[in-house]
Design a protein around this motif. Sequence first.
Motif, PDB file in Angstrom:
ATOM      1  N   ALA A 174       0.846  -1.194   0.000  1.00 60.31           N
ATOM      2  CA  ALA A 174       0.000   0.000   0.000  1.00 60.31           C
ATOM      3  C   ALA A 174       0.882   1.244   0.000  1.00 60.31           C
ATOM      4  O   ALA A 174       2.063   1.183   0.347  1.00 60.31           O
ATOM      5  N   VAL A 175       0.290   2.372  -0.386  1.00 64.50           N
ATOM      6  CA  VAL A 175       1.023   3.636  -0.470  1.00 64.50           C
ATOM      7  C   VAL A 175       0.252   4.735   0.238  1.00 64.50           C
ATOM      8  O   VAL A 175      -0.960   4.886   0.041  1.00 64.50           O
ATOM      9  N   LEU A 176       0.961   5.512   1.056  1.00 64.04           N
ATOM     10  CA  LEU A 176       0.424   6.757   1.617  1.00 64.04           C
ATOM     11  C   LEU A 176       1.062   7.909   0.846  1.00 64.04           C
ATOM     12  O   LEU A 176       2.272   8.122   0.904  1.00 64.04           O
ATOM     13  N   GLU A 177       0.226   8.618   0.106  1.00 67.17           N
ATOM     14  CA  GLU A 177       0.698   9.717  -0.739  1.00 67.17           C
ATOM     15  C   GLU A 177       0.704  11.016   0.051  1.00 67.17           C
ATOM     16  O   GLU A 177      -0.071  11.214   0.987  1.00 67.17           O
ATOM     17  N   GLY A 178       1.590  11.935  -0.355  1.00 71.26           N
ATOM     18  CA  GLY A 178       1.615  13.264   0.243  1.00 71.26           C
ATOM     19  C   GLY A 178       0.483  14.126  -0.303  1.00 71.26           C
ATOM     20  O   GLY A 178      -0.504  13.627  -0.840  1.00 71.26           O
ATOM     21  N   LEU A 179       0.636  15.441  -0.179  1.00 71.74           N
ATOM     22  CA  LEU A 179      -0.376  16.367  -0.697  1.00 71.74           C
ATOM     23  C   LEU A 179      -0.431  16.244  -2.216  1.00 71.74           C
ATOM     24  O   LEU A 179       0.559  16.551  -2.897  1.00 71.74           O
ATOM     25  N   ASP A 211      -1.505  13.820   2.913  1.00 65.88           N
ATOM     26  CA  ASP A 211      -1.081  15.229   2.952  1.00 65.88           C
ATOM     27  C   ASP A 211       0.176  15.477   3.768  1.00 65.88           C
ATOM     28  O   ASP A 211       0.348  16.557   4.337  1.00 65.88           O
ATOM     29  N   TRP A 212       1.043  14.465   3.898  1.00 62.54           N
ATOM     30  CA  TRP A 212       2.311  14.554   4.639  1.00 62.54           C
ATOM     31  C   TRP A 212       2.128  14.520   6.152  1.00 62.54           C
ATOM     32  O   TRP A 212       3.093  14.654   6.897  1.00 62.54           O
ATOM     33  N   VAL A 213       0.926  14.368   6.648  1.00 59.15           N
ATOM     34  CA  VAL A 213       0.611  14.555   8.072  1.00 59.15           C
ATOM     35  C   VAL A 213       0.475  13.208   8.782  1.00 59.15           C
ATOM     36  O   VAL A 213      -0.247  12.330   8.306  1.00 59.15           O
ATOM     37  N   PRO A 214       1.111  13.024   9.951  1.00 62.08           N
ATOM     38  CA  PRO A 214       1.065  11.725  10.628  1.00 62.08           C
ATOM     39  C   PRO A 214      -0.323  11.308  11.098  1.00 62.08           C
ATOM     40  O   PRO A 214      -0.684  10.131  11.020  1.00 62.08           O
ATOM     41  N   ASP A 215      -1.116  12.244  11.595  1.00 63.22           N
ATOM     42  CA  ASP A 215      -2.462  11.901  12.066  1.00 63.22           C
ATOM     43  C   ASP A 215      -3.327  11.370  10.923  1.00 63.22           C
ATOM     44  O   ASP A 215      -4.044  10.369  11.078  1.00 63.22           O
ATOM     45  N   LYS A 216      -3.265  12.054   9.783  1.00 66.01           N
ATOM     46  CA  LYS A 216      -4.036  11.602   8.624  1.00 66.01           C
ATOM     47  C   LYS A 216      -3.524  10.254   8.129  1.00 66.01           C
ATOM     48  O   LYS A 216      -4.299   9.399   7.692  1.00 66.01           O
ATOM     49  N   ALA A 217      -2.210  10.064   8.219  1.00 64.08           N
ATOM     50  CA  ALA A 217      -1.627   8.797   7.791  1.00 64.08           C
ATOM     51  C   ALA A 217      -2.095   7.654   8.687  1.00 64.08           C
ATOM     52  O   ALA A 217      -2.411   6.562   8.201  1.00 64.08           O
ATOM     53  N   GLN A 218      -2.139   7.906   9.980  1.00 58.73           N
ATOM     54  CA  GLN A 218      -2.589   6.869  10.911  1.00 58.73           C
ATOM     55  C   GLN A 218      -4.028   6.463  10.613  1.00 58.73           C
ATOM     56  O   GLN A 218      -4.363   5.273  10.555  1.00 58.73           O
ATOM     57  N   THR A 219      -4.879   7.460  10.414  1.00 55.34           N
ATOM     58  CA  THR A 219      -6.289   7.179  10.108  1.00 55.34           C
ATOM     59  C   THR A 219      -6.431   6.438   8.782  1.00 55.34           C
ATOM     60  O   THR A 219      -7.176   5.455   8.670  1.00 55.34           O
ATOM     61  N   ALA A 220      -5.700   6.913   7.767  1.00 59.57           N
ATOM     62  CA  ALA A 220      -5.805   6.316   6.433  1.00 59.57           C
ATOM     63  C   ALA A 220      -5.297   4.877   6.434  1.00 59.57           C
ATOM     64  O   ALA A 220      -5.926   3.985   5.842  1.00 59.57           O
ATOM     65  N   ILE A 231      -2.003  -6.687   3.942  1.00 58.95           N
ATOM     66  CA  ILE A 231      -0.943  -5.766   3.509  1.00 58.95           C
ATOM     67  C   ILE A 231       0.342  -6.099   4.265  1.00 58.95           C
ATOM     68  O   ILE A 231       0.357  -6.170   5.495  1.00 58.95           O
ATOM     69  N   LYS A 232       1.426  -6.262   3.509  1.00 64.00           N
ATOM     70  CA  LYS A 232       2.713  -6.622   4.109  1.00 64.00           C
ATOM     71  C   LYS A 232       3.729  -5.485   4.089  1.00 64.00           C
ATOM     72  O   LYS A 232       4.651  -5.460   4.899  1.00 64.00           O
ATOM     73  N   VAL A 233       3.572  -4.566   3.126  1.00 62.27           N
ATOM     74  CA  VAL A 233       4.506  -3.441   3.002  1.00 62.27           C
ATOM     75  C   VAL A 233       3.718  -2.159   2.819  1.00 62.27           C
ATOM     76  O   VAL A 233       2.741  -2.117   2.051  1.00 62.27           O
ATOM     77  N   LEU A 234       4.134  -1.126   3.527  1.00 64.63           N
ATOM     78  CA  LEU A 234       3.535   0.199   3.382  1.00 64.63           C
ATOM     79  C   LEU A 234       4.633   1.180   2.998  1.00 64.63           C
ATOM     80  O   LEU A 234       5.621   1.329   3.726  1.00 64.63           O
ATOM     81  N   TYR A 235       4.465   1.837   1.852  1.00 62.54           N
ATOM     82  CA  TYR A 235       5.387   2.903   1.465  1.00 62.54           C
ATOM     83  C   TYR A 235       4.760   4.246   1.809  1.00 62.54           C
ATOM     84  O   TYR A 235       3.682   4.590   1.317  1.00 62.54           O
ATOM     85  N   ALA A 236       5.431   5.007   2.661  1.00 64.66           N
ATOM     86  CA  ALA A 236       4.974   6.342   3.047  1.00 64.66           C
ATOM     87  C   ALA A 236       5.840   7.379   2.347  1.00 64.66           C
ATOM     88  O   ALA A 236       7.077   7.293   2.377  1.00 64.66           O
ATOM     89  N   SER A 237       5.214   8.376   1.762  1.00 63.45           N
ATOM     90  CA  SER A 237       5.937   9.363   0.971  1.00 63.45           C
ATOM     91  C   SER A 237       6.740  10.352   1.805  1.00 63.45           C
ATOM     92  O   SER A 237       7.461  11.178   1.245  1.00 63.45           O
ATOM     93  N   ASN A 238       6.606  10.305   3.123  1.00 65.00           N
ATOM     94  CA  ASN A 238       7.560  11.014   3.984  1.00 65.00           C
ATOM     95  C   ASN A 238       7.638  10.300   5.331  1.00 65.00           C
ATOM     96  O   ASN A 238       6.824   9.429   5.661  1.00 65.00           O
ATOM     97  N   ASP A 239       8.629  10.660   6.118  1.00 63.33           N
ATOM     98  CA  ASP A 239       8.857   9.995   7.403  1.00 63.33           C
ATOM     99  C   ASP A 239       7.716  10.239   8.387  1.00 63.33           C
ATOM    100  O   ASP A 239       7.396   9.370   9.209  1.00 63.33           O
ATOM    101  N   MET A 240       7.113  11.422   8.328  1.00 66.07           N
ATOM    102  CA  MET A 240       6.025  11.723   9.257  1.00 66.07           C
ATOM    103  C   MET A 240       4.844  10.779   9.049  1.00 66.07           C
ATOM    104  O   MET A 240       4.242  10.295  10.003  1.00 66.07           O
ATOM    105  N   MET A 241       4.521  10.511   7.797  1.00 64.64           N
ATOM    106  CA  MET A 241       3.421   9.589   7.526  1.00 64.64           C
ATOM    107  C   MET A 241       3.800   8.158   7.876  1.00 64.64           C
ATOM    108  O   MET A 241       2.953   7.359   8.299  1.00 64.64           O
ATOM    109  N   ALA A 242       5.070   7.827   7.726  1.00 64.99           N
ATOM    110  CA  ALA A 242       5.525   6.497   8.130  1.00 64.99           C
ATOM    111  C   ALA A 242       5.333   6.301   9.631  1.00 64.99           C
ATOM    112  O   ALA A 242       4.940   5.224  10.086  1.00 64.99           O
TER     113      ALA A 242
END
Length: 329
Positions: A174-179, A211-220, A231-242
């Motif tokens: 899965a992927v967490l995209e920034g803004l 949107d680069w934000v950790p709270d939104k990343a956690q929820t998403a 899901i075995k791998v998550l790619y986060a587009s920045n460290d905060m979302m990771a």
Amino acid sequence: MKTTRQGTRRTLHAVLLAGAGLCIAGSAQAADPMVKACAKDGQFVIGFSQANNAEPYRQHVNDELTAAAKAVPGFTLQIADGAGNVNTQTSQVDNFITQKVDLLLISPFEAAPLTPAVKRAMDAGIPVIELDRKTVGDPGKDYTAFIGGDNYKIALEAGKYTAKTLLPDGGEAAVLEGLPSSTPAVERLNGFKDGVKENAKIQVVAEQAADWVPDKAQTAFAAMLQAHPDIKVLYASNDMMAAGALLAAKGAGKQVKIIGTDGLPGPAGGIEAVAKGDWAATFTYPTGAKEAIEMSKKILLDCATSVEPTVTVETTAITAENAKQLMGK
């Protein structure tokens, strides 16, 4: 052409007035500014419009820029916090134009809304170096230069690392995209998805902007894990979302291999997260601060008639093999 005691607006029309101590550099683009009056012992003000100081990566950029500028006699760096708001950042750029700064650095929060402000600066004869993020247009034409990492290539490497090392036997990712309205977000999303294509057994089952934000990343990511529990791998587009994704995985009781992007130092950064085993990897996104100040010197002090329109700063893969070694650097 208007002049001031501390340096005059320079445009890129090929005239070199060495005997008078003036350098006005030229190019085929009539409205394309390069340098001001050549004054190696002059005083120069560089304005930096930062996208959002609240992001740890952005503060890291500010710190490195400040240190690099302090090392250059005659350079004064003014940093304005765009606070994640395009209207605020537009006003700040206009203020720098009114102040007649000698050079403008900008990390645009969003590409399209900041494009007119950059054009106004260029039209006012102020060289513009875009750092980390781009506005709409071409470096060397619509703005003086772009300095930053290759977002697509960084994410491509993360995708290849997933394909070869993290999920060699395949699985769901899965992927967490920034803004989405920022260029790095789009480039990193596409890069990762292209990278994992090297392994046909990997399926990207979910992608969501946080949107680069950790709270939104956690929820998403919590929602992703509910919909796709394998899901075995998550790619986060920045460290905060990771970091946000890790909290979601722990909350769901899932073991997920997390990849960040930025490779920030410090106790809350990606390097330590990898060293501790919380994440599988992160890929550094270099600040380009040193390169930006070096280019500013070429323009303002060395009277360069041209500069490289694009300067790409290379990434480093931070994994369990090198994270502890890099923590002290």
